[in-house]
Scaffold this active site. Structure first.
Site, PDB file in Angstrom:
ATOM      1  N   HIS A  25       6.681  -6.124   8.146  1.00 25.62           N
ATOM      2  CA  HIS A  25       6.687  -7.327   8.806  1.00 25.62           C
ATOM      3  C   HIS A  25       5.170  -7.928   8.253  1.00 25.62           C
ATOM      4  O   HIS A  25       5.034  -9.153   8.615  1.00 25.62           O
ATOM      5  CB  HIS A  25       6.510  -7.132  10.234  1.00 25.62           C
ATOM      6  CG  HIS A  25       7.196  -8.349  10.829  1.00 25.62           C
ATOM      7  ND1 HIS A  25       7.333  -9.548  10.496  1.00 25.62           N
ATOM      8  CD2 HIS A  25       8.119  -8.534  12.193  1.00 25.62           C
ATOM      9  CE1 HIS A  25       7.922 -10.614  11.327  1.00 25.62           C
ATOM     10  NE2 HIS A  25       8.435  -9.643  12.245  1.00 25.62           N
ATOM     11  N   ARG A  26       4.404  -7.320   7.666  1.00 26.77           N
ATOM     12  CA  ARG A  26       3.096  -7.619   7.169  1.00 26.77           C
ATOM     13  C   ARG A  26       3.564  -8.755   6.212  1.00 26.77           C
ATOM     14  O   ARG A  26       2.572  -9.681   5.874  1.00 26.77           O
ATOM     15  CB  ARG A  26       2.281  -6.819   6.459  1.00 26.77           C
ATOM     16  CG  ARG A  26       1.587  -5.494   7.733  1.00 26.77           C
ATOM     17  CD  ARG A  26       0.947  -4.349   7.039  1.00 26.77           C
ATOM     18  NE  ARG A  26       1.677  -3.749   6.127  1.00 26.77           N
ATOM     19  CZ  ARG A  26       1.032  -2.756   5.495  1.00 26.77           C
ATOM     20  NH1 ARG A  26      -0.089  -2.405   5.578  1.00 26.77           N
ATOM     21  NH2 ARG A  26       2.153  -2.098   4.607  1.00 26.77           N
TER      22      ARG A  26
END
Length: 468
Positions: free
Chosen positions: A441-442
């Site tokens: 999700h980064r």
């Protein structure tokens, strides 16, 4: 006479040590150039090391099970003088050996129907022959062979009493026994090793090879049957209260990689049910196609092509995170998670984005066979960009996969089976699967992840979209 030391080489990128798994020679044995000397296990794979020297094995400097650093001497070879000829460890195909032997043996000594592989099987008549073959452009090369062509006659060993098969397998066991020819098992060394790794008793395998030999497919088929049979049985409790398995080699590398991935990359997972009926129909047509003759085709092939297609439309999922920057790759080194006798590995198909469907099918087949044999080179497990894990082969509908370190996307393909599905307002039986995917999700936001998985699903539902 001179003595040479063999130093443990660097067999992979960045690997500094390896474990000695099994020696293939003993002190005093003759050794030829490129003859396999030892099996070692690195943090990434099992590797066979060939000898760069010709001569006689001197001393084995490292014991089996010992871990040593790259550059450590592990054995010595004495060269010079007339070294005894070494048995050929990798036999030639039986038909080539038979044709080659015809030049030096009489018609009566030629192998009859049911001849065995060189170095294995029932004994023939006469004495062992050793001779020197001359190859064009290479001079004379010492080669020896033994086996059914020239060995003294020995009495057949008395068969050991066998326990009666369990009632559940008695008919199958009797049929298999009737189908197998009498005599020793005929199988090449790589097939014997595969059987050992998979826990298959070669005497229980029905051979289908051209000379009555056991083939790779025979072993894999028996391994599947043995697994099913074992799953139906309730095993006895071992006498030992516990086992202690050292954490090293591939298992240690897996543990470190998965821990690092789980606690470094914030995972987000998505799931979608897909009607895979047209994919199954497409796979069936490919299997019947002359172009794909002899090449293994499965839904995993369409899944692989679907991911490559979806990556082109959503390139962010084919990236890596370095804290300072996000590297978006415009090529696909497609990783395939593979369960092997030594643990989970993720070799990848380099430059998969430029492959045709046939080329991709051949690459998948080769990758799978190499992984099963434990011969995947470390280079094949470096540089992956996105991964598929096929949990459907284990009967699982879906799961939450953990990212392969250095990647930001992984897709799980669940089992494909018939279920009731609404089509045009009517409930019909359709082949349905569930896709699961995890993302870092980064790098990958929810909308990108959703679009990517929807694109993969659209190809599974309609493979004809690949023609665009």
């Amino acid at each position: 006479m001179s003595e040479s030391q063999f130093l443990l080489p660097d067999v992979g990128e960045g690997l500094t040590e390896a474990e000695i798994v099994a020696w293939k020679v003993a002190p005093g044995e003759p050794v030829a150039v490129n003859q396999v000397i030892v099996e070692i296990e690195t943090a990434k794979s099992l590797v066979e090391l060939p000898s760069p020297f010709e001569g006689t094995v001197g001393e084995l400097l490292v014991s089996e099970g010992q871990t040593v650093e790259v550059g450590t001497p592990i054995f010595t070879v004495t060269s010079g003088g007339e070294a005894p000829a070494a048995p050929v460890r990798e036999p030639e195909p039986a038909e080539e050996v038979a044709a080659d032997a015809a030049a030096t043996v009489s018609h009566e000594e030629e192998p009859k129907a049911g001849a065995v592989l060189v170095g294995y099987g029932s004994a023939g008549h006469g004495t062992t022959r050793r001779r020197r073959l001359t190859h064009p452009g290479t001079g004379s090369l010492p080669v020896s062979f033994t086996g059914s062509i020239a060995q003294p006659t020995v009495p057949a060993p008395q068969a050991a009493p066998q326990p009666a098969p369990t009632p559940s397998r008695a008919p199958a066991a009797a049929a298999a026994s009737a189908a197998r020819p009498a005599g020793p098992v005929v199988a090449k060394p790589p097939i014997r090793k595969l059987a050992k790794d998979l826990g298959v008793d070669l005497t229980a395998v029905t051979p289908t090879g051209p000379i009555g030999d056991v083939t790779r497919d025979d072993v894999l088929r028996e391994a599947t049957q043995v697994t099913v049979f074992r799953n139906l049985q309730t095993p006895e409790w071992p006498d030992d209260r516990e086992d202690r398995i050292p954490v090293k080699g591939v298992r240690k590398a897996i543990a470190n990689a998965m821990t690092s991935s789980a606690f470094t990359a914030p995972h987000v997972s998505l799931f979608v049910d897909v009607d895979a009926t047209r994919t199954m129909e497409f796979v069936k047509r490919l299997k019947n196609s002359a172009d794909f003759g002899g090449v293994k085709v499965s839904p995993l092939l369409i899944m692989a092509k679907a991911i490559i297609w979806a990556v082109r439309r959503n390139p962010t999922v084919n990236s890596s995170w370095t804290d300072e920057e996000i590297i978006v790759r415009h090529y696909v080194n497609l990783g395939i998670a593979a369960a092997t006798p030594r643990g989970l590995i993720v070799p990848n198909i380099k430059e998969a984005q430029g492959m045709t469907l046939l080329e991709l099918a051949k690459s998948l087949e080769q990758l799978t066979l190499t992984a099963r044999d434990g011969k995947t080179p470390p280079a094949d497990m470096n540089g992956g960009t996105i991964t598929i894990t096929n949990i459907g082969v284990f009967g699982m509908d879906t799961g939450t996969p953990i990212l392969n370190p250095g990647e930001v996307g992984i897709v799980a393909l669940g089992t494909i089976k018939q279920k009731p599905w609404v089509v045009d307002g009517e409930v019909r039986p359709r082949y349905v699967t569930t896709l699961g995917a995890s993302f870092d999700h980064r790098v990958v936001d929810g909308d990108v992840a959703s679009r990517f998985l929807a694109d993969v699903a659209s190809i599974i539902e309609e493979p004809a979209l690949l023609l665009d």
